[in-house]
Design a protein around this motif. Structure first.
Motif, PDB file in Angstrom:
ATOM      1  N   HIS A 138       0.856  -1.247   0.169  1.00 32.81           N
ATOM      2  CA  HIS A 138      -0.074   0.077   0.038  1.00 32.81           C
ATOM      3  C   HIS A 138       0.885   1.286   0.048  1.00 32.81           C
ATOM      4  O   HIS A 138       0.266   2.436   0.080  1.00 32.81           O
ATOM      5  CB  HIS A 138      -0.981   0.299   1.230  1.00 32.81           C
ATOM      6  N   ILE A 139       2.314   1.056   0.054  1.00 27.29           N
ATOM      7  CA  ILE A 139       3.111   2.382  -0.040  1.00 27.29           C
ATOM      8  C   ILE A 139       4.085   2.349  -1.113  1.00 27.29           C
ATOM      9  O   ILE A 139       3.943   3.294  -1.739  1.00 27.29           O
ATOM     10  CB  ILE A 139       3.939   2.097   1.212  1.00 27.29           C
ATOM     11  N   ILE A 140       4.382   1.257  -1.789  1.00 26.02           N
ATOM     12  CA  ILE A 140       5.405   1.256  -3.034  1.00 26.02           C
ATOM     13  C   ILE A 140       4.540   1.343  -4.242  1.00 26.02           C
ATOM     14  O   ILE A 140       4.048   0.253  -4.472  1.00 26.02           O
ATOM     15  CB  ILE A 140       6.205   0.040  -2.961  1.00 26.02           C
ATOM     16  N   PRO A 141       4.577   2.405  -5.028  1.00 26.43           N
ATOM     17  CA  PRO A 141       4.065   2.559  -6.286  1.00 26.43           C
ATOM     18  C   PRO A 141       4.519   1.443  -7.362  1.00 26.43           C
ATOM     19  O   PRO A 141       5.858   0.938  -6.837  1.00 26.43           O
ATOM     20  CB  PRO A 141       3.993   3.782  -6.929  1.00 26.43           C
ATOM     21  N   LEU A 142       3.941   1.122  -8.288  1.00 25.27           N
ATOM     22  CA  LEU A 142       4.546   0.350  -9.337  1.00 25.27           C
ATOM     23  C   LEU A 142       5.953   0.849 -10.149  1.00 25.27           C
ATOM     24  O   LEU A 142       6.020   2.083  -9.633  1.00 25.27           O
ATOM     25  CB  LEU A 142       3.581   0.395 -10.590  1.00 25.27           C
ATOM     26  N   ASP A 143       6.659  -0.087 -10.448  1.00 24.88           N
ATOM     27  CA  ASP A 143       7.928   0.414 -11.067  1.00 24.88           C
ATOM     28  C   ASP A 143       7.517   0.801 -12.326  1.00 24.88           C
ATOM     29  O   ASP A 143       7.948  -0.072 -13.469  1.00 24.88           O
ATOM     30  CB  ASP A 143       9.112  -0.622 -11.074  1.00 24.88           C
ATOM     31  N   PHE A 144       7.068   2.117 -12.600  1.00 27.20           N
ATOM     32  CA  PHE A 144       6.974   2.546 -13.938  1.00 27.20           C
ATOM     33  C   PHE A 144       8.101   2.708 -15.073  1.00 27.20           C
ATOM     34  O   PHE A 144       7.527   2.518 -16.226  1.00 27.20           O
ATOM     35  CB  PHE A 144       6.134   3.878 -14.028  1.00 27.20           C
ATOM     36  N   ASP A 145       9.264   2.472 -14.556  1.00 23.24           N
ATOM     37  CA  ASP A 145      10.406   2.492 -15.322  1.00 23.24           C
ATOM     38  C   ASP A 145      10.211   1.029 -16.274  1.00 23.24           C
ATOM     39  O   ASP A 145      10.658   1.077 -17.386  1.00 23.24           O
ATOM     40  CB  ASP A 145      11.786   2.477 -14.630  1.00 23.24           C
ATOM     41  N   SER A 146       9.963   0.110 -15.709  1.00 21.08           N
ATOM     42  CA  SER A 146      10.340  -1.227 -16.298  1.00 21.08           C
ATOM     43  C   SER A 146       8.902  -1.863 -16.793  1.00 21.08           C
ATOM     44  O   SER A 146       8.919  -3.055 -17.312  1.00 21.08           O
ATOM     45  CB  SER A 146      10.938  -2.324 -15.232  1.00 21.08           C
ATOM     46  N   ILE A 147       7.659  -1.142 -16.484  1.00 20.58           N
ATOM     47  CA  ILE A 147       6.428  -2.231 -16.607  1.00 20.58           C
ATOM     48  C   ILE A 147       6.025  -1.845 -18.092  1.00 20.58           C
ATOM     49  O   ILE A 147       6.072  -0.864 -18.691  1.00 20.58           O
ATOM     50  CB  ILE A 147       5.429  -1.646 -15.644  1.00 20.58           C
ATOM     51  N   ASP A 148       5.539  -2.857 -18.639  1.00 22.19           N
ATOM     52  CA  ASP A 148       4.763  -2.553 -20.109  1.00 22.19           C
ATOM     53  C   ASP A 148       3.414  -3.205 -20.233  1.00 22.19           C
ATOM     54  O   ASP A 148       2.913  -3.240 -21.376  1.00 22.19           O
ATOM     55  CB  ASP A 148       5.780  -3.528 -20.840  1.00 22.19           C
ATOM     56  N   GLY A 149       2.898  -3.463 -19.015  1.00 25.03           N
ATOM     57  CA  GLY A 149       1.305  -3.704 -19.201  1.00 25.03           C
ATOM     58  C   GLY A 149       0.784  -3.508 -17.672  1.00 25.03           C
ATOM     59  O   GLY A 149       1.569  -3.032 -16.724  1.00 25.03           O
ATOM     60  N   VAL A 150      -0.430  -3.646 -17.722  1.00 27.84           N
ATOM     61  CA  VAL A 150      -1.104  -3.554 -16.489  1.00 27.84           C
ATOM     62  C   VAL A 150      -1.243  -4.960 -15.660  1.00 27.84           C
ATOM     63  O   VAL A 150      -1.873  -5.727 -16.064  1.00 27.84           O
ATOM     64  CB  VAL A 150      -2.508  -3.139 -16.439  1.00 27.84           C
ATOM     65  N   PRO A 151      -0.483  -4.878 -14.573  1.00 28.73           N
ATOM     66  CA  PRO A 151      -0.392  -6.282 -13.807  1.00 28.73           C
ATOM     67  C   PRO A 151      -1.719  -6.503 -13.030  1.00 28.73           C
ATOM     68  O   PRO A 151      -2.364  -5.673 -12.853  1.00 28.73           O
ATOM     69  CB  PRO A 151       0.804  -6.004 -12.782  1.00 28.73           C
ATOM     70  N   GLU A 152      -1.964  -7.915 -12.790  1.00 27.41           N
ATOM     71  CA  GLU A 152      -3.156  -8.246 -12.276  1.00 27.41           C
ATOM     72  C   GLU A 152      -3.544  -7.547 -10.949  1.00 27.41           C
ATOM     73  O   GLU A 152      -4.733  -7.394 -10.648  1.00 27.41           O
ATOM     74  CB  GLU A 152      -3.146  -9.874 -12.025  1.00 27.41           C
ATOM     75  N   SER A 153      -2.576  -7.300 -10.379  1.00 24.85           N
ATOM     76  CA  SER A 153      -2.626  -6.583  -9.137  1.00 24.85           C
ATOM     77  C   SER A 153      -3.182  -5.065  -9.143  1.00 24.85           C
ATOM     78  O   SER A 153      -3.697  -4.480  -8.264  1.00 24.85           O
ATOM     79  CB  SER A 153      -1.492  -6.427  -8.059  1.00 24.85           C
ATOM     80  N   HIS A 154      -3.132  -4.759 -10.493  1.00 26.48           N
ATOM     81  CA  HIS A 154      -3.374  -3.237 -10.669  1.00 26.48           C
ATOM     82  C   HIS A 154      -4.755  -3.379 -11.797  1.00 26.48           C
ATOM     83  O   HIS A 154      -5.103  -2.363 -12.393  1.00 26.48           O
ATOM     84  CB  HIS A 154      -2.446  -2.322 -11.131  1.00 26.48           C
ATOM     85  N   SER A 155      -5.146  -4.396 -12.179  1.00 25.69           N
ATOM     86  CA  SER A 155      -6.216  -4.450 -13.123  1.00 25.69           C
ATOM     87  C   SER A 155      -7.618  -4.475 -12.677  1.00 25.69           C
ATOM     88  O   SER A 155      -8.023  -5.278 -11.991  1.00 25.69           O
ATOM     89  CB  SER A 155      -5.950  -5.747 -13.970  1.00 25.69           C
TER      90      SER A 155
END
Ligand code: OGA
Ligand code: NI
Length: 344
Positions: free
Chosen positions: A17-34
């Motif tokens: 609940h504190i650490i945002p996604l690593d937007f530098d390396s992500i290339d899709g919406v992960p299940e945890s954020h879908s």
């Protein structure tokens, strides 16, 4: 004096609940954020046309500004202001300094991650713990001085960031006072009540920088999930990229059209209580888009946490119990719908 840390500190948040996604390396919406697609069940009603924003844009130099603000508070709990006196170069600077911060590599931003029971620093939206899914969002909260964090991020060049944040907070404080005086006059608040409303719990109110990076699949992601703001008043700079929406009973989610140089003013829970529910604390959210990196800056104004909040003395039939501001915030940190728990 009670700090925001003590109020929210009862319920330390866990890491995800504190650490945002690593937007530098992500290339899709992960299940945890879908999230479910917007038509159901998050948004049963289609988002309306961009041009079709309902909330008024009020010119503060207009002699009728106070009346217009009073009407907007009653009808929407939200409006935009222009000709507000905040220098446009300062607004440009806060946007560019915010972009400079969020453009840093993820591992550098994580060096100023907020602690599990803290307020200041880099992290996910504070409402994250209400929801099963994560948000397409990263934020940076400033409470008081930001020098310590800024020195970590830019050891040799932190002053520019801090000076901009300080100057902006001072301007927000002045504009908040101006707006509150007008809003409270429309409901005949007493001088004592006005003094309460314009005082702050600390010398500073929290400033929240929000970042919504471009999202590969915006219809399955949420920038900021639906919520109401807890304090009296929020002033939001949303730049020129649309994304803020508010909920209207019977109409569904409506865009708040980005207007150059305007601030969005939205009323929070404490003003809803003080106005005896005459002013709605409007439910709002932020949506994301595929191509643009949206930045917003929110300034949250609230009274001292040790003070009491209750419907104004002029209301014969108070609809809410009187309680300490810190008691309300503690309740809200556990229940998204805290307002319904304090009804008389
Ligand atoms: C907030 C908020 C909306 C936005 O920070 O509380 O509602 O458009 N932000 O960033
Ligand atoms: Ni909000």
């Amino acid at each position: 004096m009670t700090t925001l840390l003590e109020v929210s500190g009862n319920d330390p948040m866990t890491d995800h609940h504190i650490i945002p996604l690593d937007f530098d390396s992500i290339d899709g919406v992960p299940e945890s954020h879908s999230w479910p697609p917007f038509d159901e069940p998050l948004n049963k009603i289609q988002t309306c046309d961009l041009q079709d924003s309902l909330i008024p844009v009020i010119d503060l130099t207009n002699s009728k500004a106070m009346n217009l603000i009073g009407q907007a508070c009653k009808q929407w709990g939200m409006f935009q202001v222009i000709n507000h006196g905040v220098p446009s170069n300062l607004v440009k600077k806060i946007e560019s300094e915010s972009r400079r911060l969020f453009a840093l590599p993820t591992h550098e931003k994580r060096r100023v991650l907020r602690s599990s029971n803290g307020v200041s620093g880099y992290g996910s939206a504070r409402i994250s713990h209400y929801f099963d899914k994560g948000m397409w969002h990263e934020g940076f909260t400033i409470m008081g001085s930001c020098v310590d964090d800024a020195k970590v991020l830019w050891p040799h060049d932190f002053q520019r960031f801090c000076d901009t944040m300080d100057a902006y907070q001072n301007q927000m404080k002045q504009l908040t006072h101006k707006l509150l005086l007008m809003i409270l006059e429309t409901i005949d608040a007493t001088q004592e009540e006005i003094d309460w409303a314009i005082s702050t719990h600390d010398s500073r109110s929290p400033l929240q920088l929000n970042s919504y990076p471009p999202c590969p699949n915006p219809s399955h992601a949420v920038g900021l999930a639906p919520h109401t703001d807890s304090l009296l008043l929020t002033l939001l700079h949303q730049g020129d990229i649309n994304g803020l929406e508010f909920f209207v009973d019977g109409l569904g989610w409506r865009h708040v059209q980005a207007v150059e140089g305007a601030f969005v003013v939205n009323l929070g829970d404490l003003l809803h209580i003080f106005s005896n529910a005459k002013f709605p604390s409007v439910s709002h959210r932020a949506v994301v888009n595929q191509s643009k990196h949206r930045i917003s800056v929110a300034y949250f104004h609230g009274p001292p946490f040790e003070s009491r909040v209750a419907p104004s003395a002029k209301f014969q039939k108070p609809r809410f119990k009187s309680l300490l501001v810190k008691e309300y915030l503690s309740l809200k940190s556990k229940h998204c719908d805290a307002l319904s728990l304090i009804q008389t």
